[in-house]
Scaffold this active site. Sequence first.
Site, PDB file in Angstrom:
ATOM      1  N   LYS A 186       0.813  -1.227   0.000  1.00  0.00           N
ATOM      2  CA  LYS A 186       0.000   0.000   0.000  1.00  0.00           C
ATOM      3  C   LYS A 186       0.844   1.272   0.000  1.00  0.00           C
ATOM      4  O   LYS A 186       0.434   2.283  -0.553  1.00  0.00           O
ATOM      5  CB  LYS A 186      -0.953   0.010   1.200  1.00  0.00           C
ATOM      6  CG  LYS A 186      -2.125  -0.940   1.037  1.00  0.00           C
ATOM      7  CD  LYS A 186      -3.119  -0.778   2.170  1.00  0.00           C
ATOM      8  CE  LYS A 186      -4.338  -1.634   1.920  1.00  0.00           C
ATOM      9  NZ  LYS A 186      -5.405  -1.396   2.891  1.00  0.00           N
ATOM     10  N   ASP A 204     -10.275   3.228   1.728  1.00  0.00           N
ATOM     11  CA  ASP A 204     -10.522   2.567   3.024  1.00  0.00           C
ATOM     12  C   ASP A 204     -11.275   3.484   3.997  1.00  0.00           C
ATOM     13  O   ASP A 204     -12.297   3.095   4.575  1.00  0.00           O
ATOM     14  CB  ASP A 204      -9.198   2.128   3.666  1.00  0.00           C
ATOM     15  CG  ASP A 204      -8.673   0.820   3.085  1.00  0.00           C
ATOM     16  OD1 ASP A 204      -9.478   0.027   2.572  1.00  0.00           O
ATOM     17  OD2 ASP A 204      -7.452   0.592   3.148  1.00  0.00           O
TER      18      ASP A 204
HETATM   19  N1  LIG Z   1     -13.058  -3.848   7.296  1.00  0.00           N
HETATM   20  C1  LIG Z   1     -12.164  -3.507   6.386  1.00  0.00           C
HETATM   21  O1  LIG Z   1     -12.484  -3.157   5.244  1.00  0.00           O
HETATM   22  C2  LIG Z   1     -10.703  -3.484   6.755  1.00  0.00           C
HETATM   23  C3  LIG Z   1      -9.810  -2.736   5.974  1.00  0.00           C
HETATM   24  C4  LIG Z   1      -8.446  -2.726   6.343  1.00  0.00           C
HETATM   25  C5  LIG Z   1      -8.023  -3.476   7.448  1.00  0.00           C
HETATM   26  N2  LIG Z   1      -8.945  -4.195   8.154  1.00  0.00           N
HETATM   27  C6  LIG Z   1      -8.510  -4.965   9.334  1.00  0.00           C
HETATM   28  O2  LIG Z   1      -7.901  -4.068  10.243  1.00  0.00           O
HETATM   29  C7  LIG Z   1      -6.923  -4.732  11.018  1.00  0.00           C
HETATM   30  C8  LIG Z   1      -5.639  -3.907  11.055  1.00  0.00           C
HETATM   31  O3  LIG Z   1      -5.075  -3.855   9.745  1.00  0.00           O
HETATM   32  P1  LIG Z   1      -3.783  -2.958   9.417  1.00  0.00           P
HETATM   33  O4  LIG Z   1      -3.566  -3.058   7.955  1.00  0.00           O
HETATM   34  O5  LIG Z   1      -3.859  -1.641  10.058  1.00  0.00           O
HETATM   35  O6  LIG Z   1      -2.622  -3.796  10.170  1.00  0.00           O
HETATM   36  P2  LIG Z   1      -1.222  -3.232  10.704  1.00  0.00           P
HETATM   37  O7  LIG Z   1      -0.743  -2.100   9.870  1.00  0.00           O
HETATM   38  O8  LIG Z   1      -0.357  -4.432  10.869  1.00  0.00           O
HETATM   39  O9  LIG Z   1      -1.556  -2.622  12.177  1.00  0.00           O
HETATM   40  C9  LIG Z   1      -1.948  -3.488  13.229  1.00  0.00           C
HETATM   41  C10 LIG Z   1      -2.410  -2.657  14.430  1.00  0.00           C
HETATM   42  O10 LIG Z   1      -2.904  -3.581  15.429  1.00  0.00           O
HETATM   43  C11 LIG Z   1      -2.141  -3.430  16.635  1.00  0.00           C
HETATM   44  N3  LIG Z   1      -2.002  -4.746  17.269  1.00  0.00           N
HETATM   45  C12 LIG Z   1      -1.706  -5.912  16.660  1.00  0.00           C
HETATM   46  N4  LIG Z   1      -1.690  -6.924  17.558  1.00  0.00           N
HETATM   47  C13 LIG Z   1      -1.982  -6.355  18.766  1.00  0.00           C
HETATM   48  C14 LIG Z   1      -2.120  -6.879  20.091  1.00  0.00           C
HETATM   49  N5  LIG Z   1      -1.965  -8.174  20.351  1.00  0.00           N
HETATM   50  N6  LIG Z   1      -2.461  -6.016  21.083  1.00  0.00           N
HETATM   51  C15 LIG Z   1      -2.638  -4.695  20.819  1.00  0.00           C
HETATM   52  N7  LIG Z   1      -2.511  -4.139  19.603  1.00  0.00           N
HETATM   53  C16 LIG Z   1      -2.189  -4.960  18.576  1.00  0.00           C
HETATM   54  C17 LIG Z   1      -0.817  -2.855  16.194  1.00  0.00           C
HETATM   55  O11 LIG Z   1      -0.201  -2.208  17.284  1.00  0.00           O
HETATM   56  P3  LIG Z   1       1.395  -1.946  17.277  1.00  0.00           P
HETATM   57  O12 LIG Z   1       1.581  -0.654  16.536  1.00  0.00           O
HETATM   58  O13 LIG Z   1       1.734  -1.871  18.700  1.00  0.00           O
HETATM   59  O14 LIG Z   1       2.039  -3.099  16.568  1.00  0.00           O
HETATM   60  C18 LIG Z   1      -1.306  -1.852  15.107  1.00  0.00           C
HETATM   61  O15 LIG Z   1      -1.865  -0.701  15.700  1.00  0.00           O
HETATM   62  C19 LIG Z   1      -6.772  -6.121  10.392  1.00  0.00           C
HETATM   63  O16 LIG Z   1      -7.500  -7.036  11.186  1.00  0.00           O
HETATM   64  C20 LIG Z   1      -7.424  -5.990   9.030  1.00  0.00           C
HETATM   65  O17 LIG Z   1      -8.009  -7.189   8.563  1.00  0.00           O
HETATM   66  C21 LIG Z   1     -10.265  -4.207   7.831  1.00  0.00           C
END
Ligand SMILES: NC(=O)c1ccc[n+]([C@@H]2O[C@H](COP(=O)([O-])OP(=O)(O)OC[C@H]3O[C@@H](n4cnc5c(N)ncnc54)[C@H](OP(=O)(O)O)[C@@H]3O)[C@@H](O)[C@H]2O)c1
Length: 285
Positions: free
Chosen positions: A69, A105
């Site tokens: 991305k 998004d």
């Molecule tokens: N509904 C939709 O259309 C849509 C669209 C996009 C994404 N999503 C979902 O959104 C979620 C995040 O995606 P992303 O692309 O932002 O991922 P990402 O860039 O990897 O970010 C992950 C986030 O989750 C936090 N995190 C992960 N494990 C954790 C834990 N055990 N305890 C506390 N915080 C934790 C991370 O914190 P740290 O910074 O501390 O690592 C970070 O803030 C995913 O589940 C994805 O499937 C949904």
Amino acid sequence: MAEGQLVLGIIGHPVGHSLSPLMHNEALRNLGIKGFYVPFEVKPGEIEAALSGLMALGVKGVNVTIPHKQAVLEHLDQLDPVSAATKAVNTIDFDGGRVVGYNTDGAGFVASLREDAGEEVGGKRVLLIGAGGAARGLAVKLAMEGVSEILVINRTPEKGEALVKHLEAGLSYTHAEFVPLKNDELKELLPGVDLIINATSVGMGGGDELPISPEGIDDRHLVCDIVYTPLKTPFLEECRRRGARTLDGLGMLIHQGDLAFQIWTGKRFPAGRIRRLLMEKLKTA
Ligand SMILES: NC(=O)c1ccc[n+]([C@@H]2O[C@H](COP(=O)([O-])OP(=O)(O)OC[C@H]3O[C@@H](n4cnc5c(N)ncnc54)[C@H](OP(=O)(O)O)[C@@H]3O)[C@@H](O)[C@H]2O)c1
């Protein structure tokens, strides 16, 4: 490719788990548009070659998913205001030889809030949990839509602080603040918040972990989870038990796809059909 066929796709690594092919192929079929939507596995380091190849083959557009991305940015001719402010792209349009990037998004989330929960974001006081890619997309769009405050919570404080700085530097948005995650303090903040969004991956794929303590969440709050596997995350279920209104991540998924589809085809998704199809798929996943 046969003339008159619209070819769309998604680039990512891995890309096999994506629900986008299911959604877009159903939309093409349902609207009688000749064409198809293909998952393209693209390794890091091969983005430039992939984009040139897709354009040469006459592909109309692609979605972009993890881990590309941000990496695609340097290979694009133009960015829409949201992707420029987010510094991440989830949709590319090959527009007559120009490669144009968009990010649907955040707009997908705002559309889901409006159409699925009947709420506008303008003026809302938001607690945003997470500071990853999805959280950044949401924060930028929410700031652009005029939310009155964004409180950011994140496990890794540096990333939460960086998100706040990103909003200040990129959008001159000065109503964001990073809140160190201490649950007793959090409880005191909650009466001053309208909208709570889990934009972390906590809750994805099972397990009963919650992104924050739900203590203090009640019927004053609308709680959204952008995780959609499962649809009923433990966090949403707990907040619902405490009287909060809840919104799952399926609507955001559908609306971000719908907005990309509109960029490529000028037509809207058959949203009800796609929602039923995804619900069915997620039930059996
Ligand atoms: N509904 C939709 O259309 C849509 C669209 C996009 C994404 N999503 C979902 O959104 C979620 C995040 O995606 P992303 O692309 O932002 O991922 P990402 O860039 O990897 O970010 C992950 C986030 O989750 C936090 N995190 C992960 N494990 C954790 C834990 N055990 N305890 C506390 N915080 C934790 C991370 O914190 P740290 O910074 O501390 O690592 C970070 O803030 C995913 O589940 C994805 O499937 C949904």
